[in-house]
Design an enzyme around this catalytic site. Structure first.
Site, short mmCIF file in Angstrom:
data_model
loop_
_atom_site.label_atom_id
_atom_site.label_comp_id
_atom_site.label_asym_id
_atom_site.label_seq_id
_atom_site.Cartn_x
_atom_site.Cartn_y
_atom_site.Cartn_z
N ASP A 65 34.23 4.08 -7.00
CA ASP A 65 33.94 4.39 -5.59
C ASP A 65 33.62 5.87 -5.39
O ASP A 65 34.22 6.54 -4.54
CB ASP A 65 35.13 4.01 -4.70
CG ASP A 65 35.64 2.60 -4.96
OD1 ASP A 65 34.81 1.72 -5.26
OD2 ASP A 65 36.86 2.38 -4.87
N ASP A 247 38.04 3.12 2.84
CA ASP A 247 36.65 3.52 2.60
C ASP A 247 36.09 4.44 3.69
O ASP A 247 35.00 4.19 4.24
CB ASP A 247 35.75 2.30 2.45
CG ASP A 247 36.13 1.43 1.28
OD1 ASP A 247 37.00 1.84 0.49
OD2 ASP A 247 35.55 0.33 1.15
N SER A 264 36.40 -2.37 5.51
CA SER A 264 36.16 -3.19 4.33
C SER A 264 36.29 -4.66 4.66
O SER A 264 37.22 -5.08 5.35
CB SER A 264 37.16 -2.81 3.24
OG SER A 264 37.07 -3.69 2.14
N GLU A 313 31.70 -3.51 2.25
CA GLU A 313 32.63 -2.39 2.14
C GLU A 313 31.88 -1.14 1.71
O GLU A 313 30.68 -1.16 1.46
CB GLU A 313 33.74 -2.72 1.15
CG GLU A 313 33.27 -2.98 -0.28
CD GLU A 313 34.42 -3.44 -1.18
OE1 GLU A 313 35.38 -4.02 -0.67
OE2 GLU A 313 34.33 -3.21 -2.40
N HIS A 404 29.44 0.58 -4.16
CA HIS A 404 30.27 1.58 -3.47
C HIS A 404 29.66 2.97 -3.67
O HIS A 404 30.25 3.87 -4.25
CB HIS A 404 31.71 1.56 -3.93
CG HIS A 404 32.63 2.15 -2.90
ND1 HIS A 404 33.65 1.43 -2.32
CD2 HIS A 404 32.66 3.37 -2.31
CE1 HIS A 404 34.29 2.20 -1.44
NE2 HIS A 404 33.70 3.38 -1.43
#
Length: 858
Positions: A65, A247, A264, A313, A404
């Site tokens: 991420d 996130d 998300s 997400e 991501h």
């Protein structure tokens, strides 16, 4: 610093892309663009773009991420599990953090104490984070307006996620005067997963009632107009309409206002304005709707994407002043290798939407329907497949579950880059950071280069640079674990496209591409990129249709049919044919659709399809000659391979831990095991004994393990058999674990990362997954067995072969390996019972494993 100074975003690229057609022609002439028709020059194929390194180098890091920010001349990516790395060129990365270490955490100092305000709700030794921490997906940026405790202004802010379940999470913020920290806790700003009344998750003592979040104080001080209707009829959190609070990602709008997108999965993605002086949200205060009918929640903010329990997400938003659009990136699917993770893209003229895709469809779903059709699919699972005769080694260049992402826009050059993590075909859950340059197409949609960034620049190209044969990939629109494999097309001098796909192509201006395939038009650019298999810069194209489908093409070297046949024959690799112990994989197709057929001199030893028949134990090896014939067009040629098939090896029992009230090896070959704590090298812990599958069994309490003697396995031919009765299942938790070192190991998992399957897993280079297609039950005995011999691996469940594969890594030859039951160096310990562990030198037959799996034979 990123995003606030957007007035000069896209710089040079903006000027070039917006040039009128006359200026395009002038630029093409000034750059020496060759517009004459003719066959491709092999020398041109490998010509690097100006300013690109002749042979680029790369240094890899694993940061899940990744969110990018630039400080001075250095790029940083910050990711989940408190991992971060830095680079000065976007190609060579170095990590500088120490994960969840505490105290002495690189980013947070005393992690547990510093973030206690967030951990009081989620993320530390609680529910799904039992035994550790869950700190995910941070976002870091320089906020010049933030007021520090001493009254000075300006700090790096890190917004992080702390999570205990798929809906109970929190977003916190911490500050630091320097980008590498340490960061000091400021506040926790968004909570999710709360309930109307008192309630608790499994393995948790945290009361989830909403009054235990920051909402009560916001209501009491008048910030919120009372508590909202965030609950289902039974009082549980309504996660179909509200987010999981993880996130976070920050962006400035055209007027300099600061915003945070976050959220998300099930409830969707939301946006909140942030007060730059405090770093805290400007909560709407009361509920409402946008002009286009989207909900505005008093606490969570404005819904901008997703909802209705569908995947979505990792939001990331950037503003492009040149086009006037805000671009929203997000990821669909599941993050595991078989989860179909893929990046999507929308845009809007407002920081809070509505965001729409190339078809004009809203990012907010219209109802409980598949989200596959919504959003431009920027990138998903793909493979530029390497076949026999292609340059390079391995299976080709491709990604599995890329996503991501974050985006960096270079203010000095106008270039933009897509930064994300990805897994790889046939390498399990191992992941790395990747950076791809992006380019605006004629419709002002960013498209991603087919290959990772290697210093390339967008330059004028000519027809003779472009015409030739290409590997072609369409990313489609689905969210699926399937890998989109390359096919072959030819961009002809007359601007037709032939091959596996048909259509037309054209070049517009110095580098714009327009590709028509099977009646669909895709707009993008032609750009030279670094092909890691060919080890040179080659012509590529990237383009997207008005349906939001991305396509890529990679030009191949010009070859005659005779050269293709010769390359295929020279490249066929059957491994070590002097000591074959498993079925051979015989390729039937080479590069450019060359056809490979096989003949055998003795089908009693090896058949023409690669099936191997091993002589019985004690017999002499068998020998046969396999002949490969390759055909391309009118050209054919052959090559012979001598194959020696080894006789079966009788497996001999080398260790047996029966757990009859102790940890002794019943064979006497090895010493007794020792009790560990919750990791392989930790002390403490306790093992007890209870009635097992035969006599007594070892009882594991979920915080203990057994360290077995070193060198329990020595070599590449072995078998392991044991009985397992789990009382709980958690991903990555091991039963039998063996390792050369922390980077080379095998683990037999009741529930693994491959779709929750019971599986054999190996951390090596490459990583190896051996899923069984099933998951053993909780509270019941199951027999698990593995065999490995010279790269051939099998996994059995209850006497039935559930996996068979090749290329399994050799971990234990001359390694001095470490072994354990129920624990490793990283993951939650096993909870349940284990019985009758047996380790063999050599491979057990299916009949022998079937006998071991019958408790009546014990």
């Amino acid at each position: 610093m990123r995003r606030k100074g957007t007035s000069i975003l896209f710089g040079l690229l903006a000027l070039v892309i917006m040039l009128p057609s006359a200026a395009w022609a002038e630029l093409a002439n000034s750059r020496g663009s060759d517009t004459l028709a003719g066959s491709a020059d092999p020398a041109r194929l490998g010509t690097p773009p100006k300013s690109a390194p002749t042979t680029p180098t790369f240094s890899e890091v694993s940061v899940h991420d990744p969110s990018i920010v630039k400080a001075g001349d250095t790029f940083y990516v910050f990711g989940s599990h408190i991992e971060a790395a830095k680079s000065t060129d976007l190609m060579n990365w170095t990590g500088f953090t120490n994960g969840y270490t505490t105290p002495g955490n690189t980013l947070y100092g005393d992690l547990s104490g510093n973030l206690a305000g967030s951990f009081a709700w989620a993320g530390e030794n609680d529910s799904d984070s039992s035994g550790g921490f869950a700190v995910w997906a941070p976002d870091v940026f320089w906020n010049p307006d933030f007021v520090n405790k001493d009254g000075t202004r300006g700090a790096y802010l890190i917004y992080y996620s702390a999570s205990s379940t798929y809906i109970r999470s929190a977003i916190g913020v911490a500050s630091s005067p320097t980008i590498e920290g340490p960061y000091e806790y400021v506040d926790t700003i968004i909570y999710s997963g709360f309930t109307r009344n008192e309630a608790y998750d499994a393995n948790s003592t945290i009361n989830k009632q909403w009054t235990n979040t920051n909402i009560k104080a916001l209501v009491d001080n008048g910030t919120l107009d009372g508590a909202g209707n965030w609950f289902n009829a039974d009082g549980s959190y309504k996660n179909s309409a509200y987010p999981n609070a993880i996130d976070p990602a920050h962006y400035y709008d055209k007027d300099g206002k600061l915003w945070m997108a976050y959220g998300s999965w099930s409830g969707g993605i939301f946006a909140l304005e942030i007060d730059p002086a405090t770093g805290l949200p400007k909560y709407p205060g009361s509920d409402g709707t946008t002009a286009d009918g989207r909900p505005v929640d008093r606490y969570f903010g404005t819904l901008i994407a997703g909802g209705f329990t569908k995947s979505g997400e990792g939001p990331y938003i950037v503003y492009d002043r040149r086009s006037g659009y805000y671009y929203l990136y997000m990821t669909y699917g599941g993050l595991a290798a078989n989860g179909g993770y893929n990046m999507r893209q929308f845009r809007s003229t407002s920081p809070t939407g509505p965001y729409v895709d190339a078809q004009g469809q809203s990012a907010v779903l219209p109802g409980n329907t598949s989200n596959d059709p919504y959003g431009n699919k920027l990138m998903g699972n793909y493979l530029f497949e390497r076949l026999a005769g292609d340059p390079g080694t391995g299976i080709g260049v491709g990604y599995v579950s890329p996503g991501h992402n974050s985006v960096y826009q270079d203010e000095s050059t106008g270039r933009q880059f897509l930064i994300f993590h990805t897994r790889f075909p046939q390498q399990g859950e191992y992941h790395e950071v990747r950076v791809h340059q992006m380019f605006m197409n004629e419709d002002n949609w960013p498209v991603a280069a087919p290959f990772r960034y290697a210093g390339e620049t967008l330059e004028a190209v000519g027809t003779s640079d472009i015409a030739g044969e290409y590997k072609f990939v369409s990313h489609g629109k689905s969210t699926s674990p399937a890998i989109e494999r390359s096919v072959y097309i030819t961009l002809n001098n007359n601007h037709t496209i032939t091959g596996d796909k048909t259509g037309r192509w054209q070049k517009r201006g110095p580098s714009y591409s327009e590709i028509e395939i099977d009646g669909e038009t895709y707009k993008g650019v032609f750009v030279r990129g670094w092909d890691p298999d060919a080890r040179q810069f080659v012509m590529t194209f990237t383009a997207m249709s008005d349906q939001g489908v991305s396509v890529w093409g990679v030009r191949q070297q010009d070859l005659t049919d005779r050269e293709v046949v010769a390359n295929v024959l020279n490249d066929i690799d059957l491994g070590d044919t002097a000591q074959v112990s498993a079925d051979l994989i015989l390729p039937s197709e080479g590069t450019r659709h060359a056809v490979i057929t096989w003949q055998t001199s003795d089908d009693q030893a090896v058949e023409s399809d690669g099936t191997v028949h091993r002589p019985t134990a004690g017999s002499e090896p068998a020998t046969a000659v396999l002949t490969a014939t390759v055909a391309k067009g009118s050209v054919t040629d052959s090559r012979a391979f001598t194959v020696t098939v080894l006789p079966r090896q009788t497996a001999s029992l080398t260790a047996n831990y029966a757990f009859e009230g102790g940890l002794q090896d019943q064979t006497g070959s090895f010493g007794a095991g020792t009790v560990t704590g919750n990791r392989i090298d930790n002390t403490g812990g306790a093992i007890t004994y209870a009635a097992g599958i035969s006599g007594q069994a070892a009882v594991f309490n979920g915080s203990s393990g057994i360290r077995l003697p070193d060198d329990l396995i020595d070599g590449d031919s072995y078998s392991v058999s044991l009985w397992v009765k789990p009382e709980a299942l958690s991903t990555y938790t091991t039963t039998f674990f063996g390792a050369r070192d922390p980077n080379h190991w095998i683990s037999l998992l009741p529930q693994g990362p491959a779709n929750g399957n019971t599986m054999l897993w190996s951390g090596s280079d490459p990583w190896y997954d051996a899923p069984t297609g099933m998951t053993i039950g909780i509270g019941e005995w199951s027999h698990l067995a593995i065999t490995a011999e010279k790269g051939a691996a099998k996994v059995y469940v209850n006497g039935v072969e559930r996996f068979s594969g090749t290329s399994f890594p050799d971990i234990f030859s001359n390694s001095g390996g470490s072994f354990a039951l129920g624990v490793n160096w990283w993951d939650p310990p096993f909870q349940g019972m284990l019985d009758d562990l047996r380790v063999y030198n050599g491979t057990l037959t299916p009949e022998e494993i079937a006998a071991l799996s019958s408790s009546s034979n014990l």
